[in-house]
Write a protein that holds these residues in place. Structure first.
Motif, PDB file in Angstrom:
ATOM      1  N   VAL A 150       3.466  17.280 -11.608  1.00 15.06           N
ATOM      2  CA  VAL A 150       2.193  17.229 -12.337  1.00 15.06           C
ATOM      3  C   VAL A 150       2.108  18.370 -13.343  1.00 15.06           C
ATOM      4  N   GLU A 151       2.541  19.542 -12.947  1.00 15.25           N
ATOM      5  CA  GLU A 151       2.446  20.728 -13.812  1.00 15.25           C
ATOM      6  C   GLU A 151       3.372  20.650 -15.027  1.00 15.25           C
ATOM      7  N   ASN A 152       4.428  19.843 -14.950  1.00 16.81           N
ATOM      8  CA  ASN A 152       5.434  19.850 -16.010  1.00 16.81           C
ATOM      9  C   ASN A 152       5.611  18.514 -16.713  1.00 16.81           C
ATOM     10  N   ALA A 153       4.724  17.563 -16.460  1.00 21.25           N
ATOM     11  CA  ALA A 153       4.853  16.228 -17.039  1.00 21.25           C
ATOM     12  C   ALA A 153       4.092  16.056 -18.342  1.00 21.25           C
ATOM     13  N   ALA A 154       3.451  17.108 -18.818  1.00 23.44           N
ATOM     14  CA  ALA A 154       2.750  17.075 -20.110  1.00 23.44           C
ATOM     15  C   ALA A 154       1.760  15.917 -20.205  1.00 23.44           C
ATOM     16  N   GLY A 155       1.087  15.650 -19.094  1.00 22.46           N
ATOM     17  CA  GLY A 155       0.058  14.616 -19.097  1.00 22.46           C
ATOM     18  C   GLY A 155       0.533  13.219 -18.767  1.00 22.46           C
ATOM     19  N   VAL A 156       1.847  13.009 -18.648  1.00 22.61           N
ATOM     20  CA  VAL A 156       2.358  11.693 -18.245  1.00 22.61           C
ATOM     21  C   VAL A 156       1.939  11.448 -16.797  1.00 22.61           C
ATOM     22  N   PRO A 157       1.393  10.277 -16.482  1.00 24.46           N
ATOM     23  CA  PRO A 157       0.942  10.025 -15.107  1.00 24.46           C
ATOM     24  C   PRO A 157       2.076  10.157 -14.091  1.00 24.46           C
ATOM     25  N   ILE A 158       1.765  10.778 -12.974  1.00 22.83           N
ATOM     26  CA  ILE A 158       2.713  10.938 -11.874  1.00 22.83           C
ATOM     27  C   ILE A 158       2.336   9.996 -10.745  1.00 22.83           C
ATOM     28  N   VAL A 159       3.308   9.180 -10.320  1.00 22.94           N
ATOM     29  CA  VAL A 159       3.156   8.307  -9.163  1.00 22.94           C
ATOM     30  C   VAL A 159       4.021   8.893  -8.053  1.00 22.94           C
ATOM     31  N   ALA A 160       3.418   9.233  -6.934  1.00 26.03           N
ATOM     32  CA  ALA A 160       4.128   9.948  -5.874  1.00 26.03           C
ATOM     33  C   ALA A 160       4.332   9.073  -4.648  1.00 26.03           C
ATOM     34  N   GLY A 161       5.553   9.034  -4.148  1.00 25.64           N
ATOM     35  CA  GLY A 161       5.849   8.322  -2.914  1.00 25.64           C
ATOM     36  C   GLY A 161       5.249   9.035  -1.716  1.00 25.64           C
ATOM     37  N   ILE A 162       4.627   8.269  -0.817  1.00 28.72           N
ATOM     38  CA  ILE A 162       3.971   8.875   0.357  1.00 28.72           C
ATOM     39  C   ILE A 162       4.465   8.273   1.668  1.00 28.72           C
ATOM     40  N   GLY A 163       5.483   7.426   1.642  1.00 32.86           N
ATOM     41  CA  GLY A 163       5.957   6.742   2.832  1.00 32.86           C
ATOM     42  C   GLY A 163       6.466   7.692   3.907  1.00 32.86           C
ATOM     43  N   ALA A 164       6.239   7.331   5.156  1.00 30.90           N
ATOM     44  CA  ALA A 164       6.720   8.103   6.305  1.00 30.90           C
ATOM     45  C   ALA A 164       6.706   7.199   7.532  1.00 30.90           C
ATOM     46  N   LEU A 165       7.330   7.660   8.614  1.00 28.24           N
ATOM     47  CA  LEU A 165       7.434   6.852   9.820  1.00 28.24           C
ATOM     48  C   LEU A 165       6.090   6.627  10.501  1.00 28.24           C
ATOM     49  N   ARG A 166       5.242   7.647  10.490  1.00 33.21           N
ATOM     50  CA  ARG A 166       3.959   7.546  11.187  1.00 33.21           C
ATOM     51  C   ARG A 166       2.814   7.524  10.187  1.00 33.21           C
ATOM     52  N   THR A 167       1.787   6.750  10.513  1.00 34.59           N
ATOM     53  CA  THR A 167       0.633   6.637   9.618  1.00 34.59           C
ATOM     54  C   THR A 167      -0.021   7.995   9.386  1.00 34.59           C
ATOM     55  N   ARG A 168      -0.085   8.829  10.408  1.00 33.30           N
ATOM     56  CA  ARG A 168      -0.702  10.146  10.230  1.00 33.30           C
ATOM     57  C   ARG A 168       0.026  10.961   9.156  1.00 33.30           C
ATOM     58  N   ASP A 169       1.361  10.810   9.083  1.00 35.24           N
ATOM     59  CA  ASP A 169       2.133  11.544   8.089  1.00 35.24           C
ATOM     60  C   ASP A 169       1.958  10.940   6.698  1.00 35.24           C
ATOM     61  N   VAL A 170       1.820   9.614   6.625  1.00 34.77           N
ATOM     62  CA  VAL A 170       1.517   8.968   5.355  1.00 34.77           C
ATOM     63  C   VAL A 170       0.191   9.492   4.819  1.00 34.77           C
ATOM     64  N   LEU A 171      -0.808   9.593   5.682  1.00 34.00           N
ATOM     65  CA  LEU A 171      -2.117  10.083   5.265  1.00 34.00           C
ATOM     66  C   LEU A 171      -2.039  11.534   4.797  1.00 34.00           C
ATOM     67  N   ALA A 172      -1.240  12.341   5.481  1.00 34.96           N
ATOM     68  CA  ALA A 172      -1.077  13.739   5.064  1.00 34.96           C
ATOM     69  C   ALA A 172      -0.391  13.812   3.707  1.00 34.96           C
ATOM     70  N   ASN A 173       0.624  12.974   3.493  1.00 39.15           N
ATOM     71  CA  ASN A 173       1.302  12.951   2.196  1.00 39.15           C
ATOM     72  C   ASN A 173       0.360  12.489   1.093  1.00 39.15           C
ATOM     73  N   ALA A 174      -0.471  11.506   1.408  1.00 38.97           N
ATOM     74  CA  ALA A 174      -1.430  11.009   0.423  1.00 38.97           C
ATOM     75  C   ALA A 174      -2.418  12.101   0.027  1.00 38.97           C
ATOM     76  N   GLU A 175      -2.887  12.844   1.020  1.00 39.38           N
ATOM     77  CA  GLU A 175      -3.840  13.924   0.740  1.00 39.38           C
ATOM     78  C   GLU A 175      -3.210  14.989  -0.150  1.00 39.38           C
ATOM     79  N   SER A 176      -1.976  15.372   0.163  1.00 41.90           N
ATOM     80  CA  SER A 176      -1.298  16.394  -0.636  1.00 41.90           C
ATOM     81  C   SER A 176      -1.050  15.911  -2.059  1.00 41.90           C
ATOM     82  N   ALA A 177      -0.651  14.656  -2.201  1.00 43.28           N
ATOM     83  CA  ALA A 177      -0.388  14.114  -3.529  1.00 43.28           C
ATOM     84  C   ALA A 177      -1.654  14.095  -4.371  1.00 43.28           C
ATOM     85  N   GLN A 178      -2.767  13.711  -3.762  1.00 40.89           N
ATOM     86  CA  GLN A 178      -4.028  13.683  -4.504  1.00 40.89           C
ATOM     87  C   GLN A 178      -4.486  15.092  -4.863  1.00 40.89           C
TER      88      GLN A 178
END
Length: 297
Positions: free
Chosen positions: A63-91
């Motif tokens: 995000v800091e180095n994309a000069a405004g180009v939208p960033i789409v971040a992968g959040i997949g993980a084995l457990r739903t709790r980890d997916v949710l944590a990845n989603a929170e960090s990405a947002q």
């Protein structure tokens, strides 16, 4: 956001962590080329091999180095709790969207996959792309399941596997799926060799590995398709057949893409998380010969 070229760069790593300076260089290159979005932490981004902290750092750097180009971040993980944590960090890091594959060690059922997406969508404030990648997840979406998931809030795109090389069959496949999803949900093609066919068949986006290394070549293909010039788009793709042949021979795009990044000096060697390795010896020489023949920049 989920239209046009979404370029997926490698995440270069050592066993000590992310090679941040090199990753930043990859992101900056894509932003300068004018890609429509940058997809970090996809399969090429080695998301499954990184810790939560490493993944959060990758999104922040992108995000800091994309000069405004939208960033789409992968959040997949084995457990739903980890997916949710990845989603929170990405947002929190400022990602414009997220990409979610149904990752699992045990084979998932349709209901389990639907519940995964339903749970995650409840926590999102950014749009989500459904990552349909049976080659790595070993889960096969039916069009009917895609239709159910596409009704969820925040779902705005479906990243489908490669389509049939026959344009008529590919067009029917895309049209069949489109009938089952809302009009504001886009369909994106993955599998670089099938991209031109998918775009000519009606896909809205290309989620591209080669776009993460050679964005100019990928942009030429997708801009031709967007302009309705199907012939040029297909011809440009066919010119890259030696590269697509490497993908087929070496079991996918990751090792080939990482080897290209090393031999062209974009990243230092080694760049993949152990036990993964880039191509060596005669295989590496073959990649070098293909690059010399194609003369990509």
């Amino acid at each position: 956001m989920f239209t046009g070229l979404s370029a997926f760069p490698l995440t270069p790593v050592s066993e000590q962590g992310i090679k941040e300076y090199e990753f930043i260089g990859l992101v900056e290159h894509l932003a300068e080329a004018g890609v429509d979005s940058i997809g970090v932490l996809g399969s090429t981004g080695n998301y499954a091999y990184l810790s939560h902290a490493e993944r959060a750092r990758v999104v922040k750097l992108s995000v800091e180095n994309a000069a405004g180009v939208p960033i789409v971040a992968g959040i997949g993980a084995l457990r739903t709790r980890d997916v949710l944590a990845n989603a929170e960090s990405a947002q929190e890091a400022g990602a414009s969207g997220v990409l979610l594959a149904p990752v699992s060690y045990q084979k998932l059922t349709d209901d389990e996959v639907f519940d995964l997406y339903a749970t995650v969508c409840q926590s999102l404030s950014v749009p989500l792309c459904v990552y349909d990648n049976p080659g790595t997840t070993h889960f096969e979406f039916s069009d009917e399941l895609h239709g159910r998931i596409a009704q969820l809030p925040q779902v705005r795109s479906i990243k489908i596997p490669p389509v049939n090389s026959d344009i008529q069959a590919a067009t029917k496949r895309v049209a069949r799926l489109r009938k089952l999803i809302p009009s504001d949900v886009t369909i994106g093609i993955s599998g670089d060799a099938a991209a031109a066919t998918g775009l000519n068949a009606g896909c809205d986006a290309w989620y591209s590995v080669i776009g993460g290394i050679y964005p100019k070549a990928a942009l030429a293909i997708i801009r031709a398709a967007q302009a309705g010039d199907a012939t040029t788009a297909q011809q440009l793709s066919e010119q890259l057949e030696p590269l697509w042949a490497l993908y087929r021979e070496y079991g996918g795009s990751l090792r080939v893409a990482a080897t290209i990044a090393e031999v062209t000096g974009r990243v230092s060697q080694p760049c993949l998380p152990q036990p993964l390795q880039t191509l060596q010896g005669g295989d590496r020489k073959r990649v070098e010969q293909v690059l010399e023949h194609l003369e990509l920049d």
